[in-house]
Design a protein around this motif. Structure first.
Motif, PDB file in Angstrom:
ATOM      1  N   ASN B 211     -26.414 -12.915 123.638  1.00  0.00           N
ATOM      2  CA  ASN B 211     -25.364 -11.916 123.845  1.00  0.00           C
ATOM      3  C   ASN B 211     -24.421 -12.324 124.974  1.00  0.00           C
ATOM      4  N   HIS B 217     -18.559 -11.371 119.975  1.00  0.00           N
ATOM      5  CA  HIS B 217     -18.844  -9.944 119.887  1.00  0.00           C
ATOM      6  C   HIS B 217     -17.931  -9.118 120.791  1.00  0.00           C
ATOM      7  N   HIS B 222     -17.126  -4.234 122.373  1.00  0.00           N
ATOM      8  CA  HIS B 222     -16.611  -3.576 123.574  1.00  0.00           C
ATOM      9  C   HIS B 222     -15.241  -2.953 123.352  1.00  0.00           C
ATOM     10  N   ASP B 369     -23.848  -3.699 124.487  1.00  0.00           N
ATOM     11  CA  ASP B 369     -24.556  -4.973 124.313  1.00  0.00           C
ATOM     12  C   ASP B 369     -26.026  -4.725 124.017  1.00  0.00           C
TER      13      ASP B 369
HETATM   14 FE   LIG Z   1     -21.015  -7.909 125.614  1.00  0.00          FE
END
Ligand SMILES: [Fe+2]
Ligand code: FES
Lengths: 172, 431
Positions: B211, B217, B222, B369
């Protein structure tokens, strides 16, 4: 000795009772449990703050030590906006929370404020998991004719750490 | 060769096919108790591990206890000021010697039979010592057990349970430089502050590493944080964001246009006073470090991963994050805010507020996350022992074509994860 330290205090020409503080805290708890976050946000005075201390907290000020949350007014607003969004993945779907508040004590009075402490137990359920959050509030409340508002809302967890799964994606 | 229940030998949990541009990790790597045990022994038992920062125990006698790779430890500064790391276990019968999480002491006394050890490990008193033969030799043999290797770099203390690991600097390799960049931000150095975020996640430790090394991502996960940055007047872009394989399993993302940096890259939410200070701070850094180094430190954000358990988030402000595996599906995390020594109180406050608003289990970004990798941990149960075993693999091939052409990897690709997994396969896959 009139017992005002523990039960009530005279502020700005009127008397704050424990009963009034309890009503305020209970109402806050139900707004949060029902995810009525816009209404919840109105419980803060303009410029109010919110803090969640870390589990190793020993009375540090959030300006000089780490914490889980130390939101100024703009950040509380941003947090509310975020939590209302479908894109707040950590809270989509929302956690189910159930708050119990007790041991409410009026600690001290200032000119326009009253300092209160209370204990909380919050049960949170999500994704088949059940988590309990136990701790104490230490709030500074602004006393107005219409009622009370947060100047500082501070949560102090009693746990040794946030257990697995127990992240603070909701308001503690 | 260790066989896994699903029929994959450990050495073939990572499959790379250069021609098909395919890179896959078998999902039992995140699920299997056997893999986890292999990691505890081959990684946590035989590699340098990040233990803590020297500034956590500034004064003689200061100590912290913490568990790493399942072993309870005492991290302390002895009365002569030396850093000591002991197994937190009485040499008599094994009781956890120190049951406090932190404090200051000259002696650790075991409550069970009252043996007393000094903070440099000597057995200084034991009740009824006349019943032991050769008392001085006995005392010497019963010293507290020190962790075999302890070394530090820029105040970051690492330990190894294997006395034969190569030197720390050899292990750190290219990662050492990026730790040094971080350590040079403050003219009087850097320190950790109290208020440590202690939390655990229901996910495999490698998902936490992935992550952190996964720029792909950032925008979708986010979204709400990016929205907040936009509203505060700072546009986030994907441009000039690169991933680097530092070797040895270490990885680095270098990010410009990602967010502001307190004292270095101003953004509106930092406020007007900080704008002027940023100019002055840059000048201070140039005078002290020279323009090149000042530029390298100040102009880009960095996320550094030091294999296997240190993450250094050099972003708007700094966070040290340590990950510690508890079980195949559970990881403990400790996170410290890392700040400039002697900085003005208002800068300290801004730094902490800004970093906490982003990172940590109560921040505006980290919870998403955690949601992501906890969801991976739940989701990969679906394909365990699937009718088609081909389903039970995770894909990390994004950006491989670019990688083969020799182009610098983008942070929004999966190259940093591939370099982690290649190293992991070399360590864990070895029989
Ligand atoms: Fe993140
Ligand atoms: S186990 Fe510690 S004194 Fe006996």
């Amino acid at each position: 000795m009139d017992g005002k330290k523990s039960k009530e205090s005279a502020v700005g020409g009127r008397t704050i009772t424990r009963h009034e503080v309890e009503d305020f805290l209970y109402r806050e708890a139900s707004l949060l449990d029902e995810w009525r976050l816009d209404e919840w946000f109105t419980l803060f005075e303009e410029g109010g703050r919110m803090e969640v201390a870390t589990t190793d907290w020993k009375g540090w000020d959030s300006a000089s030590a780490g914490s889980f949350m130390c939101d100024d007014y703009d950040l509380i607003k941003a947090r509310v906006k975020r939590l209302k969004s479908r894109k707040a993945h950590a809270e989509n779907p929302h956690s189910r929370t159930h708050r119990m508040i007790s041991n409410v004590i009026i600690l001290e009075q200032g000119d326009k404020t009253v300092w209160v402490s209370a204990n909380f137990i919050i049960h949170r359920y999500r994704d088949g998991g059940a988590y309990s959050y136990v701790g104490r509030y230490e709030h500074v409340l602004l006393v107005e004719d219409e009622g009370l508002r947060f100047r500082l809302r501070r949560s102090i967890p009693a746990m040794e750490a946030m257990d697995a799964g127990a992240r603070l994606s909701f308001i503690l | 060769m260790t066989q896994l229940t699903q029929g994959y030998p450990l050495s073939s949990l990572v499959k790379e096919d250069g021609e098909a541009l395919s890179f896959k990790v078998h999902r039992s790597a995140y699920r299997s108790q056997e893999v986890f045990q292999e990691e505890i022994s081959k990684i946590w038992g035989h590699t340098w591990l990040y233990l803590g920062h020297e500034t956590e125990i500034p004064k003689a006698g200061d100590f912290k206890t913490r568990t790493l790779g399942g072993r309870p430890l005492i991290f302390c500064r002895d009365s002569s000021g030396e850093i000591q790391v002991f197994l937190n276990s009485c040499t008599h019968r094994g009781t956890v010697l120190c049951r406090h999480s932190e404090g200051n002491t000259k002696f650790f006394q075991c409550f069970y039979h009252a043996w007393v050890f000094s903070n440099s490990g000597d057995l200084s008193a034991l009740p009824g010592d006349d019943a032991y033969v050769d008392v001085p030799e006995f005392r010497e043999a019963m010293r507290l057990r020190s962790v075999p290797r302890v070394q530090s770099h820029e105040g970051f203390v690492f330990i190894a349970f294997d006395p034969d690991v190569p030197d720390l600097m050899t292990h750190l390799g290219k990662a050492a430089h990026y730790m040094s960049l971080t350590a040079r931000i403050g003219p009087a150095g850097m320190e950790t502050v109290p208020g440590v975020q202690l939390y655990s996640v229901k996910g495999n430790w490698k998902l936490a590493v992935e992550n952190a090394m996964d720029g792909y991502h950032f925008a979708p996960t986010h979204n709400t944080f990016v929205g907040y940055l936009r509203e505060t007047g700072f546009a986030v872009t994907d441009d000039d964001q690169y991933a680097y394989d530092l070797g040895g399993g270490h990885g680095l993302l270098i990010l410009t246009g990602h967010n502001g940096r307190i004292g270095m890259v101003w953004e509106p939410r930092f406020g007007e006073a900080e704008k002027d200070r940023t100019v002055a701070k840059r000048q201070e850094m140039e005078d002290r470090l020279g323009p090149e180094l000042a530029k390298e430190i100040a102009d880009a954000s960095r996320i550094l991963f030091v294999f296997p358990n240190l993450l250094l988030f050099d972003l708007e402000a700094l966070t040290i994050r340590q990950i510690d595996p508890v079980a195949a599906d559970q990881t403990s995390v400790r996170a410290w805010q890392f700040v400039e020594v002697d900085e003005p109180a208002e800068v300290r406050a801004l730094r902490i507020k800004t970093m906490v608003s982003f990172v940590g289990p109560g921040g505006l970004a980290t919870p998403d996350d955690i949601e992501a990798y906890e969801a991976v941990q739940r989701g990969i149960e679906a394909t365990a022992n699937a009718a088609d075993p081909g389903f039970d693999w995770s894909d990390m091939s994004r950006g491989m074509a670019n990688e083969q052409k020799g182009n610098q990897g983008r942070s929004i690709d999966e190259g940093a994860m591939r370099s982690f997994w290649r190293h992991w396969a070399g360590v864990v896959g070895r029989d």
